[in-house]
Design a protein around this motif. Structure first.
Motif, PDB file in Angstrom:
ATOM      1  N   ALA A  68       0.871  -1.208   0.041  1.00 20.19           N
ATOM      2  CA  ALA A  68      -0.091   0.144  -0.107  1.00 20.19           C
ATOM      3  C   ALA A  68       0.801   1.387  -0.071  1.00 20.19           C
ATOM      4  O   ALA A  68       0.605   2.370  -0.785  1.00 20.19           O
ATOM      5  CB  ALA A  68      -0.891  -0.052   0.940  1.00 20.19           C
ATOM      6  N   LEU A  69       1.996   1.074   0.634  1.00 18.76           N
ATOM      7  CA  LEU A  69       2.744   2.379   0.851  1.00 18.76           C
ATOM      8  C   LEU A  69       3.383   2.678  -0.731  1.00 18.76           C
ATOM      9  O   LEU A  69       3.865   3.874  -1.029  1.00 18.76           O
ATOM     10  CB  LEU A  69       4.056   2.072   1.724  1.00 18.76           C
ATOM     11  CG  LEU A  69       3.445   2.440   3.376  1.00 18.76           C
ATOM     12  CD1 LEU A  69       4.656   1.735   4.239  1.00 18.76           C
ATOM     13  CD2 LEU A  69       3.075   3.680   3.485  1.00 18.76           C
ATOM     14  N   MET A  70       3.790   1.322  -1.153  1.00 21.51           N
ATOM     15  CA  MET A  70       4.387   1.692  -2.621  1.00 21.51           C
ATOM     16  C   MET A  70       3.654   2.151  -3.703  1.00 21.51           C
ATOM     17  O   MET A  70       4.090   2.817  -4.516  1.00 21.51           O
ATOM     18  CB  MET A  70       5.120   0.248  -3.039  1.00 21.51           C
ATOM     19  CG  MET A  70       6.232  -0.378  -2.240  1.00 21.51           C
ATOM     20  SD  MET A  70       6.627  -2.129  -2.714  1.00 21.51           S
ATOM     21  CE  MET A  70       7.176  -2.141  -4.470  1.00 21.51           C
ATOM     22  N   ARG A  71       2.195   1.801  -3.612  1.00 17.41           N
ATOM     23  CA  ARG A  71       1.099   2.381  -4.421  1.00 17.41           C
ATOM     24  C   ARG A  71       1.182   3.937  -4.116  1.00 17.41           C
ATOM     25  O   ARG A  71       0.791   4.574  -5.095  1.00 17.41           O
ATOM     26  CB  ARG A  71      -0.010   1.781  -4.150  1.00 17.41           C
ATOM     27  CG  ARG A  71      -0.210   0.335  -4.801  1.00 17.41           C
ATOM     28  CD  ARG A  71      -1.692  -0.127  -4.755  1.00 17.41           C
ATOM     29  NE  ARG A  71      -2.287  -0.403  -3.530  1.00 17.41           N
ATOM     30  CZ  ARG A  71      -2.019  -1.819  -2.813  1.00 17.41           C
ATOM     31  NH1 ARG A  71      -1.640  -2.495  -3.493  1.00 17.41           N
ATOM     32  NH2 ARG A  71      -2.557  -1.743  -1.764  1.00 17.41           N
ATOM     33  N   LEU A  72       1.464   4.313  -2.881  1.00 13.86           N
ATOM     34  CA  LEU A  72       1.638   5.842  -2.537  1.00 13.86           C
ATOM     35  C   LEU A  72       2.730   6.358  -2.930  1.00 13.86           C
ATOM     36  O   LEU A  72       3.034   7.481  -2.830  1.00 13.86           O
ATOM     37  CB  LEU A  72       1.359   5.931  -1.273  1.00 13.86           C
ATOM     38  CG  LEU A  72      -0.377   5.646  -0.871  1.00 13.86           C
ATOM     39  CD1 LEU A  72      -0.287   5.654   0.738  1.00 13.86           C
ATOM     40  CD2 LEU A  72      -1.187   6.427  -1.356  1.00 13.86           C
ATOM     41  N   GLY A  73       3.753   5.639  -3.612  1.00 12.62           N
ATOM     42  CA  GLY A  73       5.005   6.398  -3.956  1.00 12.62           C
ATOM     43  C   GLY A  73       5.988   6.389  -2.880  1.00 12.62           C
ATOM     44  O   GLY A  73       7.118   6.878  -2.911  1.00 12.62           O
ATOM     45  N   VAL A  74       5.822   5.629  -1.716  1.00  9.38           N
ATOM     46  CA  VAL A  74       6.634   5.532  -0.516  1.00  9.38           C
ATOM     47  C   VAL A  74       7.221   4.167  -0.409  1.00  9.38           C
ATOM     48  O   VAL A  74       6.748   3.058  -0.235  1.00  9.38           O
ATOM     49  CB  VAL A  74       5.817   5.972   0.976  1.00  9.38           C
ATOM     50  CG1 VAL A  74       6.607   5.658   2.024  1.00  9.38           C
ATOM     51  CG2 VAL A  74       5.210   7.196   0.708  1.00  9.38           C
ATOM     52  N   MET A  75       8.714   4.388  -0.379  1.00 14.62           N
ATOM     53  CA  MET A  75       9.346   3.005  -0.252  1.00 14.62           C
ATOM     54  C   MET A  75      10.028   2.937   1.263  1.00 14.62           C
ATOM     55  O   MET A  75      10.575   3.711   1.607  1.00 14.62           O
ATOM     56  CB  MET A  75      10.642   3.049  -1.061  1.00 14.62           C
ATOM     57  CG  MET A  75      10.271   3.119  -2.679  1.00 14.62           C
ATOM     58  SD  MET A  75       8.896   2.136  -3.212  1.00 14.62           S
ATOM     59  CE  MET A  75      10.242   0.759  -3.308  1.00 14.62           C
ATOM     60  N   ALA A  76       9.226   2.189   1.995  1.00 15.70           N
ATOM     61  CA  ALA A  76       9.673   1.995   3.320  1.00 15.70           C
ATOM     62  C   ALA A  76       9.690   0.565   3.773  1.00 15.70           C
ATOM     63  O   ALA A  76       9.292  -0.359   3.371  1.00 15.70           O
ATOM     64  CB  ALA A  76       8.894   2.578   4.418  1.00 15.70           C
TER      65      ALA A  76
END
Length: 623
Positions: A68-76
């Protein structure tokens, strides 16, 4: 086995969902889908959380949360921290509502116990007053405390006298009073500078044979800055040179008017050495406490203030705590400043173990994982996880405050005062000579008007020192020097605390600076300026709810940054901000006379052809 597994629905996953979907509505019917997507209740998200903690809160797997974070452009990764705004978007992607929690830093331990929520709470009960003794060195503060403790000691089985933890509880006619034994007014103000208003009443000790001395004046300034009632104990009445009238007259010169001079400050003659007047002093303290109506709720989670702390070689971190409200019990999870732990043991001043402590009770606590500072907040929390969240919040806010205090310009000082909503400008004054103190103080105070009060916290002669910076820091004041210098240590401390120091050789420049600062606290004038009008020619639907108004500007212009009134048949039906403005297909900042375009107003979706739109902006001017 196969038949039994089939009846149970098989292993969790697709097979389970497929079996559950059979039934009314046929294979793949809607009933199972509705059951699988039952609405979730909103969850509370912290200001910051690791990806793993976020997954746990949302009851999702780490993998799903990372996707879900990756879909928001956040790599964590699992152990990386995300802010509330990002976590809220992740929750929204799973159709889970969120609640933004308030920072727990607003703990009631940072507020004087006479706070409104305690006063109006049905479960609140009267609590003992907390008293601090201040005064000049050698005027008998310690002897007075010893006399109070020796004459009226609470029985050890009922809470005891806390001799080893910097606070003492005594009994007078069945009513308790808590005394804080501080080394001086600097420590008193240091606790205020840390955000803890500990004291309910200040006792000002003056020697009858010595009168008002420099540290007496500092103690008066610090007590006034704390905005607590002052009771004067005129000590050493048994001394051959005792002069009660002289002491009262000197106090009057510094705006402490005792009752015998027609004022409202209680003054009690005492002899700490002989024990004379101690009963009268305790009765006066109880009377002032009764007028204050000090209350606290013993049934809430305990909150308090750290008085002092140290590291013991055998017992570990030891913190002396004054409970402000609620009840603290052995075994509670607690946070003190930025340290946390579980209370292993609580003791009174005799070293006796106590199981619980109520409001205004001083205790010694074992079990913290570090040494908190004097004045740090002490909170009982539900569990260790809540304790970690509170520590993280405090560390983050402390870092933010440090960054904000880095600037020591006058503009930064004024910004902080304005944010506090105060209409009072606080000033600490130092002059090069004693003779110019009154002149400078009067000149500064005359700047006050009906809307803004300029209050001098302290006015004395000599170089600006660290004590002046400490007083200014505790009260968000600025330090002004006239024909004097600044000590190197004071300069370093001022830079660290974000305190503005201004020095002047010409008094008119000093007054001009104060006047300019006072003007900065006045509410600016706000004036509405109409920019133009437009007619609604056509209404376009945008999505399910939103509408776009097709307009033509009839006079003036409309600004994207301005606001808009919707006028229908002469009445204003809506007033709001413009969220979108377009001319043809282009997004524009303004539409001028005779131009056509489309616009949207935030929160309004009921345009009608023929509506009149009036664009305006609010101009703010400093007074």
């Amino acid at each position: 086995m196969a038949q039994r597994r089939g009846q149970r629905g098989g292993p969790r996953g697709r097979g389970n969902r497929r079996n559950r979907s059979d039934g009314p509505g046929g294979p793949g019917g809607q009933r199972a889908v509705v059951e699988d997507k039952a609405p979730r209740s909103p969850v509370a998200l912290p200001a910051q959380a690791t990806v793993g903690e976020l997954a746990e809160i949302l009851e999702m797997t780490n993998v799903d949360t990372i996707k879900a974070l990756m879909r928001l452009g956040v790599m964590a990764t699992v152990n990386e921290t995300v802010e509330f705004e990002v976590a809220a978007k992740v929750a929204a992607s799973f159709e889970i509502g969120v609640l933004k929690p308030k920072d727990r830093e607003e703990s009631a331990a940072a507020v004087k116990v006479g706070m409104d929520e305690e006063m109006t709470d049905d479960n609140s009960v009267t609590r003992p007053p907390v008293i601090t003794v201040l005064g000049h060195v050698d005027h008998g503060k310690t002897t007075l405390l010893d006399a109070i403790r020796g004459a009226k000691v609470v029985d050890s089985e009922a809470g005891g006298i806390t001799q080893s933890i910097g606070a003492y509880q005594v009994d007078k006619n069945g009513q308790r009073l808590t005394f804080i034994d501080t080394p001086g007014h600097a420590a008193f103000t240091q606790m205020r500078a840390s955000g803890a208003q500990v004291t309910d009443i200040a006792v000002l000790v003056i020697a009858a044979d010595d009168g008002v001395m420099p540290q007496t004046l500092e103690a008066i300034d610090h007590a006034k800055a704390a905005n607590v009632p002052i009771i004067v104990a005129i000590n050493k009445m048994d001394s051959p040179g005792a002069d009660l009238d002289r002491a009262n007259a000197q106090l009057a010169e510094h705006e402490i008017i005792v009752e015998s001079y027609g004022g409202d400050t209680v003054a009690v003659p005492v002899s700490a050495l002989k024990g004379d007047g101690i009963d009268d002093l305790l009765e006066s303290l109880l009377l002032v406490a009764e007028i204050q109506e000090l209350k606290a709720n013993p049934d809430r989670a305990g909150i308090g203030v750290v008085i002092e702390s140290h590291m013991d070689k055998t017992r570990g971190a030891v913190a002396s705590v004054l409970v402000r409200s609620g009840t603290v019990r052995t075994g509670d999870n607690v946070v003190a400043g930025t340290f946390r732990g579980r209370i292993k043991s609580m003791m009174d001043g005799f070293g006796n173990v106590v199981k619980e402590a109520g409001p205004s009770t001083p205790i010694e606590v074992l079990g913290l994982n570090g040494i908190p500072a004097a004045g740090d907040q002490f909170d009982v929390v539900k569990n260790d996880r809540e304790g970690r969240d509170l520590v993280n919040t405090r560390e983050r806010l402390a870092s933010k405050r440090k960054d904000q205090r880095a600037a020591t310009t006058m503009a930064e000082v004024m910004r902080r005062v304005q944010q506090s909503g105060a209409k009072e400008l606080l000033v600490v004054i130092k002059t090069g000579s004693h003779g110019s103190i009154d002149a400078v103080q009067r000149a500064v105070e005359q700047v006050s008007n009906d809307e803004v009060q300029v209050r001098v916290l302290s006015a004395s002669s000599g170089a600006i020192n660290e004590a002046d910076i400490l007083l200014a820091s505790a009260s968000d004041a600025m330090v002004m020097g006239f024909e004097t210098s600044v000590e190197a240590g004071a300069r370093r401390q001022a830079d660290a605390e974000g305190i503005a120091i201004r020095t002047y050789d010409i008094i008119y420049n000093l007054i001009d600076e104060v006047e300019d600062a006072a003007r900065g606290l006045l509410e600016p004038e706000r004036k509405e300026v109409v920019l133009g009008h437009a007619n609604v020619l056509e209404v376009f639907q945008h999505g399910k709810r939103e509408q776009i108004a097709g307009v033509r500007v009839t006079d003036g212009l409309l600004k994207r940054s301005g606001r808009m009134r919707v006028i229908r048949k002469g009445d204003v039906v809506f007033d709001g901000a413009i969220t979108s403005m377009r001319h043809l297909k282009d997004s524009v900042r303004e539409l001028t006379n005779n131009f056509e375009g489309g616009l949207m107003i935030d929160g309004f979706h009921e345009y009608q052809e023929g509506d009149l739109l009036e664009g305006y902006e609010v101009q703010v001017t400093r007074r």
